[in-house]
Scaffold this active site. Sequence first.
Site, PDB file in Angstrom:
ATOM      1  N   GLY A  27       0.802  -1.218   0.000  1.00 35.71           N
ATOM      2  CA  GLY A  27       0.000   0.000   0.000  1.00 35.71           C
ATOM      3  C   GLY A  27       0.833   1.265   0.000  1.00 35.71           C
ATOM      4  N   ASN A  29       1.585   3.436  -2.460  1.00 36.17           N
ATOM      5  CA  ASN A  29       1.405   4.427  -3.518  1.00 36.17           C
ATOM      6  C   ASN A  29       0.886   5.763  -2.990  1.00 36.17           C
ATOM      7  OD1 ASN A  29      -1.107   2.387  -3.696  1.00 36.17           O
ATOM      8  ND2 ASN A  29      -1.845   4.473  -4.005  1.00 36.17           N
ATOM      9  N   GLY A  31      -0.244   8.132   1.001  1.00 33.87           N
ATOM     10  CA  GLY A  31      -0.333   8.182   2.445  1.00 33.87           C
ATOM     11  C   GLY A  31       0.946   7.839   3.173  1.00 33.87           C
ATOM     12  N   TYR A 181     -13.581  -2.934  11.087  1.00 32.37           N
ATOM     13  CA  TYR A 181     -12.258  -2.307  11.033  1.00 32.37           C
ATOM     14  C   TYR A 181     -11.512  -2.468  12.356  1.00 32.37           C
ATOM     15  CZ  TYR A 181      -8.639   1.232  10.538  1.00 32.37           C
ATOM     16  OH  TYR A 181      -7.419   1.888  10.499  1.00 32.37           O
TER      17      TYR A 181
END
Length: 313
Positions: A27, A29, A31, A181
């Site tokens: 992940g 790409n 943030g 979550y």
Amino acid sequence: MARGTAPRRWTPADVPDQRGRTVVITGANSGIGFEAARVFAQRGATVVLACRNPERAADAERRITAAAPTAKVTTRQLDLASLASVRRAAESLRADHPRIDLLINNAGGIRLRHDITEDGFELTLATNHLGPFAFTGLLLDRLLTTPGSRIVTVSSIGHRQGSINFADLHFQRRYHAFAAYFQAKLANLMFTYELQRRLAKAGAPTIAVAAHPGNASTEFGREFPAPVRLLMSPRLSLFNSWLVQSPRMGALPTLRAATDPDARGGHYYGPPGWAQFTGHPTRVESSARSHDAGAQRRLWWESEQLTEVTYPV
């Protein structure tokens, strides 16, 4: 430390030279994953951006190398919600990298509606826990033969509100986005602690560490209503100092967990500010529930059964 002296703030300048090291970040790409990858590349590491969207990964690679032309950055397509994709990515990485120094399980997210993956998993659990569990297991031998290697898994302050619903892991009876979550982010910590226990028992050179970014403004929550997205924006300077921090600040706990020479297996890093929302990273404590060894072992067993990935430790 002299009396009354504030502790020194940990910053990217504290990241040691990373030349000769291989770092895999999921992940990455955007943030905090992108910001961590950028620092690793600037410090000389070979960085692999393992991302779901190849075009966005390629754009991230271009942005990193534009700022650091000598950086060694490559990409791999990885959809953590698909075990087939996880296996393909792991096989590709194993073929190209005989050693991996750092595996950073950064990718995650939340879905407001109930979605089931092609493997029959609830999407939030798959993306945040089951996919990373399988990916780590399939790459573990590359880490076990690398002295000083680490596995860093990114959790969340939301884990404190989580519980593992073993009777309905995939929320088939009733779905609540935040409950799913929080369960997944609690699973991240339980996974880290159980993995560290196994690594230590095996006398492995690898350690498992965890981190959380605090309340960082990223693409997390892009499905939320506009007022919620606005509240999380760092552009609201009124909140920047104590409620929301930038992705660059949010990446610091991950970087510290991955590189601090004083880090030990099972350590957990995050911001020290109000509610652990903001600030320069330090060691923090996770919930009592996250340390339930019986639940950790049961979650591990359930994860092995669901992913059909077993660990060599």
